[in-house]
Design a protein around this motif. Structure first.
Motif, PDB file in Angstrom:
ATOM      1  N   VAL A 131       0.839  -1.202   0.000  1.00 55.86           N
ATOM      2  CA  VAL A 131       0.000   0.000   0.000  1.00 55.86           C
ATOM      3  C   VAL A 131       0.871   1.249   0.000  1.00 55.86           C
ATOM      4  O   VAL A 131       0.642   2.190  -0.764  1.00 55.86           O
ATOM      5  N   ALA A 132       1.911   1.258   0.835  1.00 56.25           N
ATOM      6  CA  ALA A 132       2.777   2.433   0.947  1.00 56.25           C
ATOM      7  C   ALA A 132       3.536   2.698  -0.346  1.00 56.25           C
ATOM      8  O   ALA A 132       3.603   3.841  -0.824  1.00 56.25           O
ATOM      9  N   SER A 133       4.092   1.651  -0.940  1.00 55.85           N
ATOM     10  CA  SER A 133       4.885   1.839  -2.159  1.00 55.85           C
ATOM     11  C   SER A 133       4.002   2.231  -3.341  1.00 55.85           C
ATOM     12  O   SER A 133       4.369   3.099  -4.147  1.00 55.85           O
ATOM     13  N   THR A 134       2.825   1.608  -3.446  1.00 54.86           N
ATOM     14  CA  THR A 134       1.917   1.941  -4.543  1.00 54.86           C
ATOM     15  C   THR A 134       1.357   3.340  -4.364  1.00 54.86           C
ATOM     16  O   THR A 134       1.199   4.091  -5.349  1.00 54.86           O
ATOM     17  N   ARG A 135       1.077   3.709  -3.122  1.00 57.33           N
ATOM     18  CA  ARG A 135       0.612   5.077  -2.855  1.00 57.33           C
ATOM     19  C   ARG A 135       1.651   6.096  -3.312  1.00 57.33           C
ATOM     20  O   ARG A 135       1.305   7.085  -3.973  1.00 57.33           O
ATOM     21  N   ALA A 136       2.909   5.877  -2.983  1.00 52.31           N
ATOM     22  CA  ALA A 136       3.969   6.813  -3.372  1.00 52.31           C
ATOM     23  C   ALA A 136       4.105   6.873  -4.894  1.00 52.31           C
ATOM     24  O   ALA A 136       4.277   7.953  -5.476  1.00 52.31           O
ATOM     25  N   GLU A 137       4.012   5.713  -5.543  1.00 50.96           N
ATOM     26  CA  GLU A 137       4.138   5.660  -7.003  1.00 50.96           C
ATOM     27  C   GLU A 137       3.003   6.413  -7.680  1.00 50.96           C
ATOM     28  O   GLU A 137       3.219   7.198  -8.618  1.00 50.96           O
ATOM     29  N   MET A 138       1.777   6.199  -7.211  1.00 53.61           N
ATOM     30  CA  MET A 138       0.617   6.851  -7.815  1.00 53.61           C
ATOM     31  C   MET A 138       0.586   8.346  -7.498  1.00 53.61           C
ATOM     32  O   MET A 138       0.137   9.150  -8.321  1.00 53.61           O
ATOM     33  N   ALA A 139       1.063   8.740  -6.330  1.00 51.25           N
ATOM     34  CA  ALA A 139       1.124  10.165  -5.994  1.00 51.25           C
ATOM     35  C   ALA A 139       2.071  10.898  -6.936  1.00 51.25           C
ATOM     36  O   ALA A 139       1.782  12.011  -7.394  1.00 51.25           O
ATOM     37  N   GLU A 140       3.191  10.272  -7.238  1.00 47.69           N
ATOM     38  CA  GLU A 140       4.148  10.880  -8.164  1.00 47.69           C
ATOM     39  C   GLU A 140       3.563  10.943  -9.572  1.00 47.69           C
ATOM     40  O   GLU A 140       3.749  11.946 -10.282  1.00 47.69           O
ATOM     41  N   ALA A 141       2.852   9.901  -9.970  1.00 43.19           N
ATOM     42  CA  ALA A 141       2.226   9.903 -11.291  1.00 43.19           C
ATOM     43  C   ALA A 141       1.173  11.009 -11.386  1.00 43.19           C
ATOM     44  O   ALA A 141       1.060  11.686 -12.419  1.00 43.19           O
ATOM     45  N   ALA A 142       0.402  11.199 -10.309  1.00 42.19           N
ATOM     46  CA  ALA A 142      -0.602  12.261 -10.292  1.00 42.19           C
ATOM     47  C   ALA A 142       0.050  13.636 -10.329  1.00 42.19           C
ATOM     48  O   ALA A 142      -0.422  14.546 -11.021  1.00 42.19           O
ATOM     49  N   ARG A 143       1.152  13.800  -9.599  1.00 45.61           N
ATOM     50  CA  ARG A 143       1.854  15.085  -9.589  1.00 45.61           C
ATOM     51  C   ARG A 143       2.389  15.420 -10.979  1.00 45.61           C
ATOM     52  O   ARG A 143       2.256  16.555 -11.448  1.00 45.61           O
ATOM     53  N   GLN A 144       2.977  14.439 -11.641  1.00 46.36           N
ATOM     54  CA  GLN A 144       3.510  14.669 -12.980  1.00 46.36           C
ATOM     55  C   GLN A 144       2.397  14.992 -13.978  1.00 46.36           C
ATOM     56  O   GLN A 144       2.562  15.848 -14.852  1.00 46.36           O
ATOM     57  N   LYS A 145       1.267  14.330 -13.821  1.00 43.93           N
ATOM     58  CA  LYS A 145       0.148  14.592 -14.719  1.00 43.93           C
ATOM     59  C   LYS A 145      -0.375  16.012 -14.524  1.00 43.93           C
ATOM     60  O   LYS A 145      -0.668  16.718 -15.497  1.00 43.93           O
ATOM     61  N   ALA A 146      -0.481  16.450 -13.273  1.00 45.54           N
ATOM     62  CA  ALA A 146      -0.951  17.806 -12.995  1.00 45.54           C
ATOM     63  C   ALA A 146      -0.014  18.835 -13.604  1.00 45.54           C
ATOM     64  O   ALA A 146      -0.455  19.836 -14.190  1.00 45.54           O
ATOM     65  N   GLN A 147       1.283  18.603 -13.500  1.00 39.40           N
ATOM     66  CA  GLN A 147       2.257  19.522 -14.078  1.00 39.40           C
ATOM     67  C   GLN A 147       2.152  19.561 -15.598  1.00 39.40           C
ATOM     68  O   GLN A 147       2.288  20.618 -16.221  1.00 39.40           O
ATOM     69  N   ARG A 148       1.901  18.404 -16.206  1.00 39.74           N
ATOM     70  CA  ARG A 148       1.806  18.330 -17.660  1.00 39.74           C
ATOM     71  C   ARG A 148       0.576  19.070 -18.179  1.00 39.74           C
ATOM     72  O   ARG A 148       0.612  19.686 -19.242  1.00 39.74           O
ATOM     73  N   TYR A 149      -0.507  19.022 -17.409  1.00 36.15           N
ATOM     74  CA  TYR A 149      -1.753  19.627 -17.856  1.00 36.15           C
ATOM     75  C   TYR A 149      -1.770  21.136 -17.680  1.00 36.15           C
ATOM     76  O   TYR A 149      -2.413  21.843 -18.452  1.00 36.15           O
ATOM     77  N   ARG A 150      -1.112  21.623 -16.657  1.00 37.63           N
ATOM     78  CA  ARG A 150      -1.173  23.053 -16.365  1.00 37.63           C
ATOM     79  C   ARG A 150      -0.096  23.814 -17.137  1.00 37.63           C
ATOM     80  O   ARG A 150       1.016  23.358 -17.305  1.00 37.63           O
ATOM     81  N   SER A 151      -0.447  25.029 -17.529  1.00 35.94           N
ATOM     82  CA  SER A 151       0.528  25.871 -18.210  1.00 35.94           C
ATOM     83  C   SER A 151       1.502  26.491 -17.220  1.00 35.94           C
ATOM     84  O   SER A 151       2.595  26.907 -17.582  1.00 35.94           O
ATOM     85  N   SER A 152       1.112  26.557 -15.940  1.00 29.37           N
ATOM     86  CA  SER A 152       1.989  27.094 -14.899  1.00 29.37           C
ATOM     87  C   SER A 152       2.335  25.996 -13.918  1.00 29.37           C
ATOM     88  O   SER A 152       1.664  24.965 -13.842  1.00 29.37           O
ATOM     89  N   GLU A 153       3.366  26.200 -13.142  1.00 35.19           N
ATOM     90  CA  GLU A 153       3.814  25.198 -12.180  1.00 35.19           C
ATOM     91  C   GLU A 153       2.905  25.123 -10.964  1.00 35.19           C
ATOM     92  O   GLU A 153       2.802  24.097 -10.310  1.00 35.19           O
ATOM     93  N   SER A 154       2.241  26.225 -10.643  1.00 32.12           N
ATOM     94  CA  SER A 154       1.469  26.282  -9.410  1.00 32.12           C
ATOM     95  C   SER A 154       0.006  25.923  -9.648  1.00 32.12           C
ATOM     96  O   SER A 154      -0.552  26.174 -10.716  1.00 32.12           O
ATOM     97  N   SER A 155      -0.604  25.333  -8.628  1.00 35.99           N
ATOM     98  CA  SER A 155      -2.022  25.019  -8.682  1.00 35.99           C
ATOM     99  C   SER A 155      -2.812  26.241  -8.217  1.00 35.99           C
ATOM    100  O   SER A 155      -2.275  27.115  -7.531  1.00 35.99           O
TER     101      SER A 155
END
Length: 228
Positions: free
Chosen positions: A112-136
């Motif tokens: 659970v811990a390792s998959t949570r960390a992996e998916m959190a990083e994937a979500a963070r990268q996706k958010a950065q890719r979608y936004r034109s700016s770095e900040s939310s």
């Protein structure tokens, strides 16, 4: 006081072999936007869950005359069955875990811990890719509407709701065209208001209520953010 809008009284008695309710996600978003306006709901920002939530979120944002942004979360899948969600984690690390299922299936904590960390990083990268700016966007003290194309298990929506709640918004509205009655009843307690066009008792999957429910690519999803 939490308010809930249900527009599905006729659907609860209908069988599985019914015609799709929505032509496509954009049409569903137009109907959802109309329902929100009829309720005199005003918001400062609309957050859509990529990818399928963005074609719905664009007409909602247009109807409410509000900017459109994203709330990103990734499912935490069960061992050997990644499609079965045992939780979800948002881009900022906010997490929801189905502890009952995790305990019943005796899923190891390290998994659970390792998959949570992996998916959190994937979500963070996706958010950065979608936004034109770095900040939310800043959500503190804002009226927020969270939109998706539908709710099946509610895992992803839960993680996004947790992320938004941590930002301390003034009000949080969850708006979806269609949802599993069971999942939505759990989500109702987490937000201030719900607008759900349909909660069919024979719910099986979100896609069965759309005539067209093709996969949305990242490029297509991002194009809705670019529209103003």
């Amino acid at each position: 006081m939490r308010k809930y809008l249900h527009l599905d009284s006729e659907l609860t008695s209908m069988g599985r072999n019914r015609s799709p309710t929505f032509k496509n996600r954009q049409a569903a978003g137009q109907r959802l936007g109309e329902a929100l306006r009829e309720r005199d709901i005003t918001v400062d920002i609309v957050l859509a869950i990529p990818r399928g939530g963005l074609p719905v979120g664009r007409p909602v944002a247009d109807a409410l005359d509000a900017p459109l942004d994203i709330a990103v979360a990734k499912k935490i899948g069960a061992p050997n069955n990644p499609e079965y969600a045992i939780g979800a984690v948002a881009a900022d690390g906010a997490v929801w875990l189905n502890t009952d299922v995790i305990e019943q299936r005796e899923i190891p904590r390290d998994y659970v811990a390792s998959t949570r960390a992996e998916m959190a990083e994937a979500a963070r990268q996706k958010a950065q890719r979608y936004r034109s700016s770095e900040s939310s966007p800043t959500l503190t003290g804002k009226r927020v509407c969270l939109v998706d194309d539908g709710v099946a298990t509610g895992a992803t929506a839960r993680a996004c709701i947790e992320q938004i709640r941590q930002a301390d918004p003034e009000r949080l509205v969850l708006a979806v065209p269609v949802a599993s009655p069971r999942a939505m009843s759990d989500l109702e307690a987490l937000v201030d208001e719900v607008v759900c066009l349909e909660r069919p008792s024979a719910f099986r999957a979100v896609g069965q209520y759309y005539e067209q429910f093709e996969q949305v690519s990242d490029e297509a999803a991002m194009s809705y953010l670019a529209e103003e």
